[in-house]
Write an enzyme that holds these catalytic residues in place. Sequence first.
Site, short mmCIF file in Angstrom:
data_model
loop_
_atom_site.label_atom_id
_atom_site.label_comp_id
_atom_site.label_asym_id
_atom_site.label_seq_id
_atom_site.Cartn_x
_atom_site.Cartn_y
_atom_site.Cartn_z
N ASP A 87 -11.26 -0.73 -3.96
CA ASP A 87 -10.43 0.07 -3.06
C ASP A 87 -9.85 1.27 -3.79
O ASP A 87 -9.81 1.32 -5.03
CB ASP A 87 -9.31 -0.78 -2.45
CG ASP A 87 -8.39 -1.40 -3.49
OD1 ASP A 87 -8.87 -1.73 -4.59
OD2 ASP A 87 -7.18 -1.56 -3.22
N GLU A 151 -6.63 -4.07 -4.80
CA GLU A 151 -5.83 -3.85 -6.01
C GLU A 151 -4.75 -2.81 -5.78
O GLU A 151 -3.67 -2.88 -6.38
CB GLU A 151 -6.74 -3.42 -7.17
CG GLU A 151 -6.07 -3.45 -8.54
CD GLU A 151 -5.35 -2.16 -8.90
OE1 GLU A 151 -4.60 -2.16 -9.92
OE2 GLU A 151 -5.51 -1.14 -8.19
#
Length: 438
Positions: A87, A151
């Site tokens: 991400d 994350e």
Amino acid sequence: MADQQADELALAEVVEFTSGLIRIDTTNRGGGDCRERPAAEYAAERLAGAGLDPLLLERTPGRTNVVARIEGTDPSADALLVHGHLDVVPAEAAGWTVHPFSGEVRDGVVWGRGAVDMKNMDAMILAVVRFWARQGLRPRRDIVLAFTADEEASAEDGSGFLADRHPELFEGCTEGISESGAFTFHDGSGREIYPIAAGERGTAWLKLTARGRAGHGSKVNRENAVTRLAAAVTRIGEHEWPLRLTPTVRAALTELAALYGIDPDFTDVDRLLEKLGPAAKLVESTVRNSANPTMLDAGYKLNVIPGEAVAHVDGRCLPGAEEEFTATLDELTGPDVDWEFAHREVALQAPVDAPVFARMRAAVEEFAPGGHVVPYCMSGGTDAKQFSRLGITGYGFAPLKLPVDLDYQALFHGVDERVPVEALHFGVRVLDRFLRTA
């Protein structure tokens, strides 16, 4: 075959994969709206092409993680975790030179969100393992590869989910590597410093709530929630946190002082930082706890005094300083403002005298013979926090050799995020060498 270096196809693939991953928009705004699955499938396809058997794992549909294991040549050796997140943080295209999700390669540079945080490292991992498959190479230790979701928010759908629900996949892993280490830091005097992360400050994201008496904006109000909140936020923002030297930061200061021929006087660390000049940037954010107000939310009409006001604060704690942090927040917020942790994760430390650190140092120095490797502590945090629940010691090691005119640290979450092709090639070579000898 440790002397065999990454081939031309590996060097081409790391650029292709970095660009390809950037083109997959995995923006994580928090709140669960991200979908990493297309990027996870991209990574899994390339792992399968290297003869591996990747697992795609989800806590929430679309929030996909990928895990695969490479068998090492020494069955008695502990395993090593190599992880990267899929991400990225949001990017507003209007402020960029190129579209942030174009993955454009221009003048020897790959542009786009994730170019350094951290689709470049994801691409390096993929390029290295595919090179090994072509050449019939194997690492000494078992290596567990993990490409994670979430994350950039809470990690609940990513490394937290993997650590809590699938610990068996990481059996035997004692150490791990991931982002934010082994990059070129130029000190302005011609030196190239390569900091390898051996610690992280803990995450302490806070929600502050002030309550008071709602009323008309024209009336006297001694119980104004906005005033109470503003006073607390000002106290927090202006607070001078006391010095706290962890073993990792002390080691960083010691090695930097030796590099510059300076006496490492720990009785006056602020003065020592001044003497280090630009290199002080590597440690100045990690000699203390910190708390930075970042968000405010109050009211719904200009002439109405609200009964509640809310603020958010990005707090970070050094290892061993968590109790001091909470006690200080109790004092700074005062009796009229409540506070709670919106998100909390542990601080980390890793030994800098461990064999694995020496091997990381050696791999960097082989391909950057004029460079100076030093340990450092990250001011922020990574997925290593969640994997530490499994007893895995985390290091930041995503090698990049960068030109003088590229401010690597400013590119994290910044506009015009980009990475030079040559930096990716360096990263593949160093990562390959380290992983085969680790």
